[in-house]
Design an enzyme around this catalytic site. Structure first.
Site, mmCIF file in Angstrom:
data_model
loop_
_atom_site.group_PDB
_atom_site.id
_atom_site.type_symbol
_atom_site.label_atom_id
_atom_site.label_comp_id
_atom_site.label_asym_id
_atom_site.label_seq_id
_atom_site.Cartn_x
_atom_site.Cartn_y
_atom_site.Cartn_z
ATOM 1 N N GLU A 180 87.526 75.078 52.976
ATOM 2 C CA GLU A 180 88.872 74.663 53.417
ATOM 3 C C GLU A 180 89.057 74.616 54.927
ATOM 4 O O GLU A 180 89.990 75.209 55.462
ATOM 5 C CB GLU A 180 89.915 75.585 52.767
ATOM 6 N N GLU A 285 86.623 74.339 41.233
ATOM 7 C CA GLU A 285 87.684 75.313 40.915
ATOM 8 C C GLU A 285 88.700 74.662 39.984
ATOM 9 O O GLU A 285 89.910 74.784 40.156
ATOM 10 C CB GLU A 285 88.372 75.788 42.202
HETATM 11 O O1 G3I Z 1 92.688 93.343 46.173
HETATM 12 C C1 G3I Z 1 94.111 93.513 46.251
HETATM 13 C C2 G3I Z 1 94.499 94.779 45.602
HETATM 14 O O2 G3I Z 1 93.962 95.844 46.329
HETATM 15 C C3 G3I Z 1 96.023 94.863 45.564
HETATM 16 O O3 G3I Z 1 96.421 95.993 44.867
HETATM 17 C C4 G3I Z 1 96.613 93.620 44.864
HETATM 18 C C5 G3I Z 1 98.134 93.615 44.878
HETATM 19 O O4 G3I Z 1 98.635 92.304 44.827
HETATM 20 O O5 G3I Z 1 96.166 92.512 45.557
HETATM 21 C C6 G3I Z 1 94.763 92.362 45.531
HETATM 22 O O6 G3I Z 1 94.405 91.215 46.205
HETATM 23 C C7 G3I Z 1 94.659 89.989 45.546
HETATM 24 C C8 G3I Z 1 93.314 89.289 45.373
HETATM 25 O O7 G3I Z 1 93.534 88.005 44.857
HETATM 26 C C9 G3I Z 1 92.384 90.038 44.428
HETATM 27 O O8 G3I Z 1 92.920 90.132 43.157
HETATM 28 C C10 G3I Z 1 95.576 89.177 46.424
HETATM 29 O O9 G3I Z 1 96.861 89.762 46.435
HETATM 30 C C11 G3I Z 1 95.673 87.771 45.903
HETATM 31 O O10 G3I Z 1 96.387 86.971 46.839
HETATM 32 C C12 G3I Z 1 94.279 87.202 45.749
HETATM 33 O O11 G3I Z 1 94.399 85.894 45.246
HETATM 34 C C13 G3I Z 1 93.216 85.118 45.287
HETATM 35 C C14 G3I Z 1 93.385 83.964 46.261
HETATM 36 O O12 G3I Z 1 92.229 83.129 46.211
HETATM 37 C C15 G3I Z 1 93.594 84.507 47.661
HETATM 38 O O13 G3I Z 1 93.398 83.613 48.622
HETATM 39 C C16 G3I Z 1 92.974 84.567 43.883
HETATM 40 O O14 G3I Z 1 92.671 85.651 43.012
HETATM 41 C C17 G3I Z 1 91.834 83.563 43.893
HETATM 42 O O15 G3I Z 1 91.772 82.923 42.646
HETATM 43 C C18 G3I Z 1 92.075 82.515 44.969
HETATM 44 O O16 G3I Z 1 90.967 81.649 44.995
HETATM 45 C C19 G3I Z 1 91.039 80.560 45.911
HETATM 46 C C20 G3I Z 1 89.630 80.181 46.281
HETATM 47 O O17 G3I Z 1 88.959 81.306 46.769
HETATM 48 C C21 G3I Z 1 89.616 79.055 47.315
HETATM 49 N N1 G3I Z 1 90.381 77.926 46.855
HETATM 50 C C22 G3I Z 1 91.719 78.203 46.413
HETATM 51 C C23 G3I Z 1 91.688 79.288 45.324
HETATM 52 C C24 G3I Z 1 93.007 79.501 44.771
HETATM 53 O O18 G3I Z 1 93.847 80.027 45.777
#
Ligand code: G3I
Length: 400
Positions: A180, A285
């Site tokens: 990205e 994805e």
């Molecule tokens: O790890 C923390 C945890 O410690 C905490 O308690 C919890 C509370 O909300 O959050 C956890 O982190 C989360 C993380 O996923 C792991 O589960 C974040 O809040 C959450 O924002 C994060 O979301 C991920 C997102 O990328 C972040 O940018 C999604 O799971 C993941 O599917 C998504 O994947 C991205 C690709 O990497 C790139 N392309 C877009 C795609 C969708 O956004």
């Protein structure tokens, strides 16, 4: 014995033994029993057994079929999910655990615990692992976001790629080297990488990754890069990498699309244009959002305000929406099959609807239904439409 046969058998038994049974008592017993049996059937989980066709087998001559995996899945916490993963997928991308904030949490500290488990899981189960991702502006650890000096930033950048790509050299199939880096208009996204290293950072990332992991396939990955302006920017980026004599093997189109609005024409044009550059094309994805949204793409910084009207399918998808979802997936797979000589992988962004990131973005706490398996790991109508797309494709080829 089937549920129906069990009921018939029981009815017969009760009638015989209690010829004087009061009708009013018999009916509630049978009704209760029916509800019990029906609820057992409803909660029955897919064990990935013979009854469900296997996507990885069906498409084995076409492309590999991947999924995103989270920590619980890598650690095989749920045996039903695990059986489904092993039966359906032959490729996997870590959803979060190889991102810098997890794998490189401090300047001088790396944490490979779960990433190592993922590599082992892939080796044991014949699942190709795509590393995700070496360089991304999001999910960076706080110390990296706060680096002020250009020299220190260069040290972080090169150290991160050398260490992470180097560790998995020879063990991992591929890397999303840069994720990205582009804006929607095809210009370079404003990020800490662009700010400290200039727009050459993409080429440099590929140069470092190729040196650290010489036998691993290297990809550029983005969302909306099937759209004309962003695609044009993506092509400029790819040509620049190649002109510098640096290796890039493929381009990932993430494929976060919305129901009823799949940009099939642009997807096809992108497959043709990217592969004309000599690159492998992947859909990395894939998911199809079914809930209301007022913008497209997957920029995690964009959010919408919570509102009950934005969460209409808490109790399940109405038939018409389920059918539209199935038709959208079928149209996509028709297209993928048409260009299977140019496409190497289709990865879904999650195993089942319960796992999807779209339950929490761009609005928190919604019930989304974007994948082929529902929350009970059951195949949805969309799954069967995808299977049918392959059957139709093969039948047409044979001239039936
Ligand atoms: O790890 C923390 C945890 O410690 C905490 O308690 C919890 C509370 O909300 O959050 C956890 O982190 C989360 C993380 O996923 C792991 O589960 C974040 O809040 C959450 O924002 C994060 O979301 C991920 C997102 O990328 C972040 O940018 C999604 O799971 C993941 O599917 C998504 O994947 C991205 C690709 O990497 C790139 N392309 C877009 C795609 C969708 O956004």
């Amino acid at each position: 014995m089937s549920n129906k046969a069990t009921l018939v058998h029981l009815k017969h038994y009760i009638n015989k033994k209690n010829r004087i049974m009061i009708k009013g008592l018999f009916i509630p017993i049978i009704c209760g029993l029916s509800v019990l049996l029906a609820s057992c059937a409803g909660s029955q989980k897919n064990t990935g057994s013979h009854s469900t066709p296997s996507l990885k087998k069906i498409f084995e001559k076409d492309f590999v079929i991947g999924t995103a995996l989270n920590t619980g899945q890598i650690e095989q916490k749920d045996s039903t999910a695990d059986a489904l993963i092993k039966s359906q997928f032959n490729a996997a991308t870590p959803e979060n655990i190889m991102k810098a904030e997890v794998i490189h949490p401090q300047w001088d500290k790396y944490d490979f615990t779960i990433a190592d488990k993922l590599i082992e899981y892939g080796q044991k189960n014949n699942i190709k692992i795509n590393g995700h991702t070496l360089i991304w502006h999001s999910q960076l650890p706080a110390y990296a976001r706060n680096i002020k000096s250009i020299d220190s930033f260069k040290t972080f950048f090169a150290g991160h790629i050398n260490t992470v790509a180097g560790r998995y050299s020879g063990k991992i199939f591929s890397w999303d080297v840069v994720n990205e880096a582009l804006n929607e208009d095809g210009t370079m996204r404003k990020s800490i990488f662009l700010e400290h290293l200039g727009d050459n950072f993409v080429t440099e990332a590929f140069r470092l990754a190729a040196a650290a992991s010489p036998h691993t396939e290297l990809y550029y990955n983005d969302y909306n890069n099937e759209q004309p302006a962003k695609r044009a920017g993506c092509i400029v980026l790819i040509k620049k990498i190649k002109a510098a004599g640096v290796r890039i093997d493929g381009v990932g189109i993430q494929g976060h699309w919305h129901i009823g609005k799949i940009p099939l024409k642009e997807i096809e044009e992108s497959i043709l244009q990217y592969s004309a550059l000599g690159l492998k094309v992947m859909f990395t994805e894939l998911d199809i959002e079914v809930l209301p949204r007022n913008f497209s793409g997957a920029d995690v910084n964009q959010r919408m305000k919570e509102d009950a009207s934005l969460n209409p399918y808490v109790k399940g998808l109405p038939d018409s929406v389920q059918q539209q979802l199935a038709n959208d997936y079928a149209a996509l797979f028709d297209l993928f099959l048409k260009h299977k000589d140019k496409i190497t992988r289709i990865t879904f962004w999650g195993v089942d609807d319960g796992q999807s990131w779209l339950n929490g973005w761009p609005v928190r706490g919604r019930t989304n239904h974007p994948l082929l398996f529902d929350r009970n790991f059951q195949p949805k109508p969309a799954f069967y439409k995808v299977v049918e797309a392959k059957k139709n494709f093969d039948a047409t080829k044979k001239g039936f």
